[in-house]
Enzyme design. Structure first.
Site, short mmCIF file in Angstrom:
data_model
loop_
_atom_site.label_atom_id
_atom_site.label_comp_id
_atom_site.label_asym_id
_atom_site.label_seq_id
_atom_site.Cartn_x
_atom_site.Cartn_y
_atom_site.Cartn_z
N SER A 1 0.83 -1.21 0.00
CA SER A 1 0.00 0.00 0.00
C SER A 1 0.86 1.24 0.00
O SER A 1 0.38 2.32 -0.36
CB SER A 1 -0.84 0.06 1.27
OG SER A 1 -1.60 -1.08 1.44
N HIS B 1 -1.50 -2.83 -7.01
CA HIS B 1 -2.17 -2.49 -5.75
C HIS B 1 -3.68 -2.59 -5.87
O HIS B 1 -4.33 -1.74 -6.48
CB HIS B 1 -1.74 -1.07 -5.33
CG HIS B 1 -2.30 -0.64 -4.02
ND1 HIS B 1 -2.72 0.63 -3.77
CD2 HIS B 1 -2.53 -1.34 -2.88
CE1 HIS B 1 -3.18 0.71 -2.53
NE2 HIS B 1 -3.08 -0.47 -1.97
N GLU C 1 -4.07 0.04 -8.85
CA GLU C 1 -2.96 0.92 -9.23
C GLU C 1 -1.80 0.05 -9.72
O GLU C 1 -1.42 -0.91 -9.02
CB GLU C 1 -2.50 1.76 -8.03
CG GLU C 1 -3.50 2.82 -7.62
CD GLU C 1 -3.08 3.58 -6.35
OE1 GLU C 1 -3.24 4.80 -6.31
OE2 GLU C 1 -2.59 2.94 -5.39
N ASN D 1 -3.75 6.04 -1.55
CA ASN D 1 -3.42 6.05 -0.12
C ASN D 1 -2.87 7.39 0.34
O ASN D 1 -3.00 7.76 1.50
CB ASN D 1 -2.44 4.93 0.22
CG ASN D 1 -3.19 3.71 0.72
OD1 ASN D 1 -4.08 3.83 1.56
ND2 ASN D 1 -2.88 2.56 0.18
P1 NAI Z 1 -2.78 -9.50 6.62
O1 NAI Z 1 -2.09 -9.22 7.90
O2 NAI Z 1 -4.24 -9.73 6.62
O3 NAI Z 1 -2.10 -10.74 5.87
C1 NAI Z 1 -0.72 -10.84 5.70
C2 NAI Z 1 -0.38 -12.31 5.64
O4 NAI Z 1 1.01 -12.46 5.30
C3 NAI Z 1 -0.57 -13.04 6.98
O5 NAI Z 1 -1.51 -14.06 6.79
C4 NAI Z 1 0.81 -13.60 7.30
O6 NAI Z 1 0.76 -14.91 7.87
C5 NAI Z 1 1.43 -13.65 5.93
N1 NAI Z 1 2.89 -13.67 5.94
C6 NAI Z 1 3.74 -12.95 6.71
N2 NAI Z 1 5.02 -13.26 6.39
C7 NAI Z 1 4.95 -14.19 5.40
C8 NAI Z 1 5.93 -14.89 4.67
N3 NAI Z 1 7.22 -14.71 4.87
N4 NAI Z 1 5.50 -15.78 3.74
C9 NAI Z 1 4.17 -15.97 3.52
N5 NAI Z 1 3.21 -15.33 4.20
C10 NAI Z 1 3.60 -14.44 5.13
O7 NAI Z 1 -2.39 -8.26 5.66
P2 NAI Z 1 -3.21 -7.64 4.45
O8 NAI Z 1 -4.10 -6.60 4.98
O9 NAI Z 1 -3.71 -8.70 3.58
O10 NAI Z 1 -2.03 -6.86 3.70
C11 NAI Z 1 -1.10 -7.53 2.87
C12 NAI Z 1 -0.46 -6.49 1.96
O11 NAI Z 1 -1.46 -5.88 1.17
C13 NAI Z 1 0.26 -5.38 2.68
O12 NAI Z 1 1.39 -5.00 1.93
C14 NAI Z 1 -0.78 -4.27 2.70
O13 NAI Z 1 -0.21 -2.99 2.79
C15 NAI Z 1 -1.42 -4.46 1.35
N6 NAI Z 1 -2.80 -3.96 1.21
C16 NAI Z 1 -3.72 -4.11 2.21
C17 NAI Z 1 -5.01 -3.64 2.05
C18 NAI Z 1 -6.05 -3.83 3.10
O14 NAI Z 1 -7.13 -3.23 2.99
N7 NAI Z 1 -5.83 -4.64 4.13
C19 NAI Z 1 -5.44 -2.97 0.80
C20 NAI Z 1 -4.41 -2.96 -0.22
C21 NAI Z 1 -3.14 -3.39 0.00
#
Ligand code: NAI
Length: 288
Positions: free
Chosen positions: A121, A142, A154, A192
């Site tokens: 993000s 994104h 994006e 963002n």
């Molecule tokens: P989340 O915390 O829900 O999920 C992240 C996942 O990554 C977790 O399940 C964790 O176990 C896993 N993980 C951590 N280290 C790992 C590794 N080495 N190998 C494999 N899996 C691993 O996070 P979320 O919200 O899904 O965010 C993920 C990305 O997407 C971030 O970069 C965030 O900035 C971006 N993002 C999030 C949005 C949102 O609304 N939550 C919207 C758009 C982008």
């Protein structure tokens, strides 16, 4: 590589975003690998995908046969060695070190043509690419939450990203049914950066005791926003939203207008991460 060469897409991280992105890829006909280090998260993603597809059948947007076909295109895995694909979409936690480490692991076991896209993000694509083998194939892709529904994507070009990689990801986004917008690399990209103040100013109002989070949400909804800032932070993940603000605060040389909220940090420390943990600014009893 052309769009026709893309057969398999690997999605890394099966959390809030990874689950939706993987479902979307499978719905668009791609063989999809969904990987997480955490087995519990992976199981939750499997259940969430089943429920989401069942809802589409209920609403008449998909047949039961299609539902079965889409689900069978997704391989849920904890085995990193299975991750061989033409395109990898990384959606792990918003930390540069974690993204570098997993992307290099994937790069090691895939050909140099494999495109490494990040769903970050806020972290600059140029900084992610700088420490990854083959920075020219690292690109930002994104999605917005929920990834299966929100139309905008994006496509971010880092300083080293090859123009043909950016173009191919734009074409891929269209194939996924999205509306891509190309952005150059800047902290928070477009959405963002603009949206940060929706969260930061609302948190300031709360900290100053001007109004409760419920009132702020109600007021902004009444003025036309689909969700209020606190409802949205709970949907995004309070932890993820905090990481994004923190990353942007640093990237803009500690510009006070991006200063992260102490209250929000306290919620993160308490594990009140929003819908995904059952509690954030609001409570979400299981099954609600
Ligand atoms: P989340 O915390 O829900 O999920 C992240 C996942 O990554 C977790 O399940 C964790 O176990 C896993 N993980 C951590 N280290 C790992 C590794 N080495 N190998 C494999 N899996 C691993 O996070 P979320 O919200 O899904 O965010 C993920 C990305 O997407 C971030 O970069 C965030 O900035 C971006 N993002 C999030 C949005 C949102 O609304 N939550 C919207 C758009 C982008």
């Amino acid at each position: 590589m052309t769009l026709q060469d893309i057969q398999t897409i690997a999605v890394i991280g099966a959390g809030t975003m990874g689950q939706g992105i993987a479902q979307l890829c499978a719905q668009s006909g791609f063989a999809t690998l969904l990987y997480d280090i955490n087995g519990t998260v992976l199981e939750k993603a499997r259940v969430a995908t089943q429920q989401s597809l069942a809802k589409l059948v209920e609403k008449g947007k998909m047949t039961a046969v299609e539902q079965e076909a889409v689900f069978s295109r997704i391989t849920f895995t904890q085995d990193v060695l299975q991750l061989r694909a033409e395109v990898v979409i990384e959606a792990v936690v918003e930390r540069l070190d974690v993204k570098h480490s997993i992307l290099n692991e994937i790069a090691d076991q895939n050909p140099p043509t494999t495109i490494l896209a990040s769903n970050t993000s806020s972290l600059p694509i140029t900084r992610i690419a700088a420490k990854v083998q083959g920075p020219e194939r690292v690109v930002g892709l994104h999605f917005f939450n929920p990834a299966t529904i929100m139309k905008l994507v994006e496509v971010i070009s880092g300083a080293a990203t090859a123009p043909e990689v950016t173009q191919l990801m734009k074409d891929l986004a269209i194939k996924l049914g999205k509306t891509p917008v190309i952005a150059q690399d800047a902290p928070g990209f477009i959405v963002n950066r603009v949206a940060r103040h929706f969260y930061v100013e609302s948190l300031k109002l709360l900290e100053e005791g001007v109004a409760s989070h419920e009132s702020i949400d109600r007021l902004l909804q009444a003025s036309g926003f689909k969700m209020g800032p606190f409802q949205l932070m709970d949907l995004i993940g309070v932890d993820t939203n905090y990481s994004v603000t923190s990353a942007m605060f640093e990237a803009f040389h500690q510009d006070p207008k991006f200063r992260p909220s102490r209250w929000q940090q306290q919620k993160v420390d308490a594990g009140h991460h929003g819908r995904k943990t059952g509690k954030g600014f609001y409570d979400y009893p299981e099954g609600s």
